[in-house]
Design a protein around this motif. Structure first.
Motif, PDB file in Angstrom:
ATOM      1  N   ALA A  65     -12.888 -12.013  -0.036  1.00 13.43           N
ATOM      2  CA  ALA A  65     -14.085 -11.895  -0.875  1.00 13.43           C
ATOM      3  C   ALA A  65     -15.303 -12.491  -0.404  1.00 13.43           C
ATOM      4  CB  ALA A  65     -13.689 -12.140  -2.252  1.00 13.43           C
ATOM      5  N   HIS A  66     -15.115 -13.866   0.027  1.00  5.90           N
ATOM      6  CA  HIS A  66     -16.136 -14.657   0.369  1.00  5.90           C
ATOM      7  C   HIS A  66     -16.841 -14.180   1.771  1.00  5.90           C
ATOM      8  CE1 HIS A  66     -18.233 -18.412  -0.820  1.00  5.90           C
ATOM      9  NE2 HIS A  66     -17.016 -18.605  -1.194  1.00  5.90           N
ATOM     10  N   ALA A  67     -16.070 -13.522   2.487  1.00  7.46           N
ATOM     11  CA  ALA A  67     -16.645 -12.873   4.033  1.00  7.46           C
ATOM     12  C   ALA A  67     -16.910 -11.521   3.445  1.00  7.46           C
ATOM     13  CB  ALA A  67     -15.417 -13.184   5.082  1.00  7.46           C
ATOM     14  N   GLY A  68     -16.950 -11.013   2.615  1.00  2.17           N
ATOM     15  CA  GLY A  68     -17.218  -9.414   2.406  1.00  2.17           C
ATOM     16  C   GLY A  68     -16.096  -8.697   3.084  1.00  2.17           C
ATOM     17  N   ARG A  69     -14.868  -9.114   3.094  1.00  2.00           N
ATOM     18  CA  ARG A  69     -13.795  -8.225   3.801  1.00  2.00           C
ATOM     19  C   ARG A  69     -12.720  -7.877   2.923  1.00  2.00           C
ATOM     20  NH1 ARG A  69     -13.848 -12.111   8.040  1.00  2.00           N
ATOM     21  NH2 ARG A  69     -11.997 -12.820   7.216  1.00  2.00           N
ATOM     22  N   LEU A  70     -12.982  -7.701   1.642  1.00  2.82           N
ATOM     23  CA  LEU A  70     -12.087  -7.322   0.562  1.00  2.82           C
ATOM     24  C   LEU A  70     -11.534  -5.679   1.039  1.00  2.82           C
ATOM     25  CD1 LEU A  70     -12.841  -8.338  -2.888  1.00  2.82           C
ATOM     26  CD2 LEU A  70     -10.984  -9.183  -1.703  1.00  2.82           C
ATOM     27  N   PRO A  71     -10.389  -5.570   1.064  1.00  2.00           N
ATOM     28  CA  PRO A  71      -9.688  -4.294   1.327  1.00  2.00           C
ATOM     29  C   PRO A  71     -10.384  -3.295   0.428  1.00  2.00           C
ATOM     30  CG  PRO A  71      -7.971  -5.452   0.536  1.00  2.00           C
ATOM     31  CD  PRO A  71      -9.471  -6.424   0.791  1.00  2.00           C
ATOM     32  N   ARG A  72     -10.645  -1.973   0.724  1.00  2.00           N
ATOM     33  CA  ARG A  72     -11.010  -1.125  -0.306  1.00  2.00           C
ATOM     34  C   ARG A  72      -9.550  -0.288  -0.819  1.00  2.00           C
ATOM     35  NH1 ARG A  72     -15.835   2.945  -0.069  1.00  2.00           N
ATOM     36  NH2 ARG A  72     -14.508   3.937  -1.379  1.00  2.00           N
ATOM     37  N   LEU A  73      -8.964  -0.934  -1.875  1.00  2.00           N
ATOM     38  CA  LEU A  73      -7.465  -0.449  -2.063  1.00  2.00           C
ATOM     39  C   LEU A  73      -7.297   1.139  -2.150  1.00  2.00           C
ATOM     40  CD1 LEU A  73      -6.424  -3.501  -4.122  1.00  2.00           C
ATOM     41  CD2 LEU A  73      -6.409  -3.123  -1.685  1.00  2.00           C
ATOM     42  N   VAL A  74      -5.900   1.445  -1.702  1.00  2.00           N
ATOM     43  CA  VAL A  74      -5.734   3.001  -1.994  1.00  2.00           C
ATOM     44  C   VAL A  74      -5.544   3.190  -3.523  1.00  2.00           C
ATOM     45  CG1 VAL A  74      -3.304   2.299  -2.047  1.00  2.00           C
ATOM     46  CG2 VAL A  74      -3.987   4.479  -1.231  1.00  2.00           C
ATOM     47  N   GLU A  75      -5.982   4.275  -3.888  1.00  2.00           N
ATOM     48  CA  GLU A  75      -5.803   4.722  -5.270  1.00  2.00           C
ATOM     49  C   GLU A  75      -5.238   6.099  -5.443  1.00  2.00           C
ATOM     50  OE1 GLU A  75      -9.963   5.370  -6.547  1.00  2.00           O
ATOM     51  OE2 GLU A  75     -10.482   3.400  -5.933  1.00  2.00           O
ATOM     52  N   LEU A  84       4.910   7.778  -8.913  1.00  2.00           N
ATOM     53  CA  LEU A  84       3.752   7.317  -7.948  1.00  2.00           C
ATOM     54  C   LEU A  84       2.924   6.429  -8.399  1.00  2.00           C
ATOM     55  CD1 LEU A  84       3.325  10.925  -6.492  1.00  2.00           C
ATOM     56  CD2 LEU A  84       4.340   8.947  -5.158  1.00  2.00           C
ATOM     57  N   ARG A  85       2.510   6.225  -9.401  1.00  2.61           N
ATOM     58  CA  ARG A  85       1.601   5.230  -9.903  1.00  2.61           C
ATOM     59  C   ARG A  85       1.837   3.759  -9.809  1.00  2.61           C
ATOM     60  NH1 ARG A  85      -2.808   7.560 -12.389  1.00  2.61           N
ATOM     61  NH2 ARG A  85      -2.296   9.470 -13.140  1.00  2.61           N
ATOM     62  N   TYR A  86       3.458   3.438  -9.982  1.00  5.18           N
ATOM     63  CA  TYR A  86       3.748   2.147  -9.885  1.00  5.18           C
ATOM     64  C   TYR A  86       3.686   2.084  -8.170  1.00  5.18           C
ATOM     65  CZ  TYR A  86       4.847   2.616 -14.509  1.00  5.18           C
ATOM     66  OH  TYR A  86       4.715   2.674 -15.998  1.00  5.18           O
ATOM     67  N   GLY A  87       4.088   2.839  -7.485  1.00  6.44           N
ATOM     68  CA  GLY A  87       4.051   2.789  -5.754  1.00  6.44           C
ATOM     69  C   GLY A  87       2.631   2.463  -5.320  1.00  6.44           C
ATOM     70  N   VAL A  88       1.808   3.134  -6.100  1.00  3.83           N
ATOM     71  CA  VAL A  88       0.327   2.911  -5.582  1.00  3.83           C
ATOM     72  C   VAL A  88       0.052   1.386  -6.024  1.00  3.83           C
ATOM     73  CG1 VAL A  88      -2.081   3.217  -6.120  1.00  3.83           C
ATOM     74  CG2 VAL A  88      -0.609   4.990  -5.556  1.00  3.83           C
ATOM     75  N   GLY A  89       0.644   1.201  -7.338  1.00  2.00           N
ATOM     76  CA  GLY A  89       0.248  -0.341  -7.671  1.00  2.00           C
ATOM     77  C   GLY A  89       0.937  -1.370  -6.454  1.00  2.00           C
ATOM     78  N   GLN A  90       2.293  -1.169  -6.225  1.00  2.00           N
ATOM     79  CA  GLN A  90       2.649  -2.113  -5.257  1.00  2.00           C
ATOM     80  C   GLN A  90       1.806  -1.822  -4.081  1.00  2.00           C
ATOM     81  OE1 GLN A  90       5.539  -4.172  -5.727  1.00  2.00           O
ATOM     82  NE2 GLN A  90       6.720  -3.929  -4.104  1.00  2.00           N
ATOM     83  N   ALA A  91       1.529  -0.700  -3.422  1.00  2.00           N
ATOM     84  CA  ALA A  91       0.850  -0.781  -2.201  1.00  2.00           C
ATOM     85  C   ALA A  91      -0.468  -1.356  -2.266  1.00  2.00           C
ATOM     86  CB  ALA A  91       0.585   0.716  -1.969  1.00  2.00           C
ATOM     87  N   ARG A  92      -1.217  -1.436  -3.420  1.00  2.00           N
ATOM     88  CA  ARG A  92      -2.324  -2.218  -3.370  1.00  2.00           C
ATOM     89  C   ARG A  92      -2.022  -3.643  -3.624  1.00  2.00           C
ATOM     90  NH1 ARG A  92      -6.782   0.412  -6.081  1.00  2.00           N
ATOM     91  NH2 ARG A  92      -7.466  -1.403  -7.448  1.00  2.00           N
ATOM     92  N   ARG A  93      -0.895  -4.140  -3.942  1.00  2.00           N
ATOM     93  CA  ARG A  93      -0.395  -5.675  -4.096  1.00  2.00           C
ATOM     94  C   ARG A  93      -0.321  -6.039  -2.516  1.00  2.00           C
ATOM     95  NH1 ARG A  93       0.793  -8.652  -7.940  1.00  2.00           N
ATOM     96  NH2 ARG A  93       2.433  -9.575  -7.230  1.00  2.00           N
ATOM     97  N   GLY A  94       0.030  -4.818  -1.951  1.00  2.00           N
ATOM     98  CA  GLY A  94      -0.054  -5.166  -0.346  1.00  2.00           C
ATOM     99  C   GLY A  94      -0.878  -5.131   0.459  1.00  2.00           C
TER     100      GLY A  94
END
Ligand code: DGT
Ligand code: CA
Ligand code: CA
Length: 574
Positions: free
Chosen positions: A324-334, A540-550
């Motif tokens: 976050a500091h470096a401005g490099r947060l991922p744009r997480l899949v939705e 699929l929503r839970y899969g997306v949640g897990q992917a975002r955690r990854g």
């Protein structure tokens, strides 16, 4: 009183337990266990399905009799069969079954010969040396029971995310209906989409605190009020799930959301940042001396610390603050990024709906393509396909596709990876398919070297495309098998294969950390429902949640691709 699927499942489990202690017919016992499983995994509430007029007999393992029992529980909150069984044996007896090493036979003996009905009585009987005398027990068993009871007492129960969601949704709706309530948010591990949650942490803003706490404590599902103050309360629901409620002021809502979303490690890291800036951060706000410089809005809290807003799924102090500091947060899949699903079953094997029904349901949730991947013949219990039945289904898909509008069915298979790494169907049969999903369904306890080698050899097959549920674990029920996941990921990269993130709430397999590993190695992940009915696309929503955690972004996920781009990626000859 709202009845949730997990409640119905618990009723069926208890019926099965009690029948087992009574020595009932094993088929009858298994029927209740299967029904418990079906209800437990059902992504929509049975109550809602019944209200919509759906026929529950369409669900796996639910016949006429069980459908009627579900209706009875939903309508009355009770089961007459369970009540009868409870009259026959005291209620606490089933708890004994949850002690490792105690099956129905032993529980029956303990109950009849020693009048042991509760875990405490069991403990005393073991401590006093009364158990060793029973036929079939002995001193060693007695000692094991003593140890098991001690371990049982310290184990804290966690709830699978999808199960917790049922309780959270109902409770949130209830709180939103309480007069004076403005905002309601579920924070904690639930908001971070952890695969299991220890308890629910709910935040509320309201015009007046008092009424909210009262109404919360009076919620139908509350079994016990642990504490109730003027701004906070803790209760235990009938299901055993604890819920912590906090009523906060609007001016603190964002700061409270940060604090109670956690994780604890993330909070500590945030506080360190604040200290460096000469600021103080707590659940009430961000303060410079005594002046509150942020608090009502979550993004503003982060901004005041020189950080962009950080998605909850990342808040584990695993590098998100630095990014976050470096401005490099991922744009997480939705969820909306998903264009297709590459793992689903129909009633031709162990699924429950037809090709057409599955296609329409996939379209309904916004997908453009759906791969049908039935089990292969090695998995006899699932009525897996041999080459002839697979060929027939392929023909059927070819006939059906032109009639479908806005959704395309892909031809696939979930083929068993045999012990030596060969596949359960011949290469020429697999060659006709759009994709081959390979899975380990047997020999879970091979050595790490053998299990890894088995999967690597499977990927060497020219038509292998996606490795299904790569770790093989079932949450709470089966540990993952022992494999070298990094080697598997690197081999997938070399061979042009992909890994699945199975979105079934019991699997959620890959793990979040393994998603990150795959991303670093440049291997795309397919977030798949493993749907066995048309309702299961909700997984699929839970899969997306897990992917975002990854930390996965849209581009790291195979099934965010358009159908034509997907076809190019699936063709390993290119
Ligand atoms: P769980 O319930 O075990 O699945 O996990 P959480 O993360 O929901 O943990 P919980 O319910 O104990 O607490 C909710 C949040 O409250 C947690 O994520 C961070 C915050 N929190 C709790 N205790 C502390 C603490 O001692 N220090 C800090 N900084 N934050 C805490
Ligand atoms: Ca919690
Ligand atoms: Ca808590």
């Amino acid at each position: 009183m709202p009845v949730h699927n997990a409640d119905i499942a618990a009723v069926f489990e208890e019926i099965a337990d009690r029948l087992e202690i009574q020595g009932a017919n094993p088929f009858r016992i298994r029927a209740y266990r299967n029904a418990a499983r079906t209800l437990g995994e059902l992504p929509q509430e049975a109550r809602a399905l019944l209200e919509k007029g759906e026929d529950l007999r369409r669900l796996p393992g639910i016949g006429e009799d069980l459908a009627a029992k579900v209706s009875e529980i939903v309508d009355t909150g009770r089961s007459s069969l369970l009540e009868r069984l409870r009259r026959e044996l005291p209620p606490a007896v089933t708890e004994l079954l949850h002690i490792p090493g105690l099956g129905p036979k032993r529980v029956k003996a303990l109950y009849h010969d020693l009048e042991v009905q509760t875990v405490e009585q069991l403990y005393r009987a073991a401590r006093d040396g009364r158990i060793r005398a029973l036929p079939g027990f002995g001193e060693k068993t007695e000692l094991n029971i003593l140890r098991a009871v001690e371990a049982h007492a310290t184990k804290t129960r966690r709830f699978k995310l999808a199960v917790a969601a049922q309780y959270a949704d109902a409770l949130t709706a209830y709180l939103q209906g309480v007069p004076g309530v403005r905002q309601v948010a579920v924070a904690g591990s639930f908001r971070r989409m952890r695969e299991t949650v220890g308890d629910l942490d709910i935040l509320v803003t309201a015009a007046a605190n008092k009424g909210v706490i009262q109404r919360f404590s009076a919620y139908d599902e509350v079994a016990e009020v642990l504490s109730a103050g003027s701004t906070r309360a803790s209760v235990v629901l009938k299901s055993g799930l604890q819920v912590d409620l906090r009523v906060v002021e609007e001016a603190s809502y964002g700061a409270a959301l940060v604090y109670f979303t956690g994780s604890k490690a993330h909070n500590i890291a945030i506080r360190r940042i604040a200290q460096k800036l000469g600021l103080k951060v707590n659940e009430y706000g961000v303060f410079r001396n005594s002046e509150r410089i942020a608090g009502d809005d979550e993004a503003a809290v982060y901004n005041s610390l020189g950080l962009p807003w950080i998605p909850p799924e990342l808040r584990e102090d695993r590098g998100e603050i630095e990014a976050a500091h470096a401005g490099r947060l991922p744009r997480l899949v939705e969820f909306a990024d998903l264009r297709g699903d590459l793992h689903a079953h129909t009633k031709a094997t162990d699924g429950h709906d037809s090709l057409r029904e599955m296609a329409l349901a996939a379209k309904e949730i916004g997908l453009d393509y759906l791969a049908i991947t039935e089990h292969s013949r090695h998995l006899g219990v699932a009525r897996g396909f041999d080459p002839q039945r697979l060929a027939r289904q392929c023909d059927e898909i070819d006939r059906l596709n032109p009639e479908l509008d806005g959704i395309t069915l892909l031809k696939g298979i979930e083929v068993d990876i045999l012990e030596d790494g060969s596949l359960d169907l011949p290469d020429e049969v697999l060659g006709r398919l759009d994709l081959v999903v390979g899975a380990v369904h047997s020999q879970f306890s091979l050595s790490r070297a053998k299990q890894t080698e088995r999967i690597l050899r499977a990927m060497d097959h020219p038509h292998f495309t996606v490795l299904a549920h790569p770790g093989g674990r079932l949450i709470d029920r089966r540990d993952p098998y022992d494999v070298d996941m990094l080697r598997i990921i690197r081999h997938a990269r070399q061979r042009g294969c992909f890994l699945e993130l199975n979105a079934h709430p019991e699997r959620l397999d890959l793990l979040d950390s393994q998603c990150q590993m795959a991303k670093e190695e440049g291997v795309l992940i397919s977030i798949n429902s493993d749907a066995h009915s048309r309702l299961d696309f909700a997984h699929l929503r839970y899969g997306v949640g897990q992917a975002r955690r990854g930390w996965l972004e849209k581009n790291d996920v195979l099934n965010t691709r358009s159908l034509s781009a997907l076809r190019r990626l699936l063709d390993r000859t290119m």
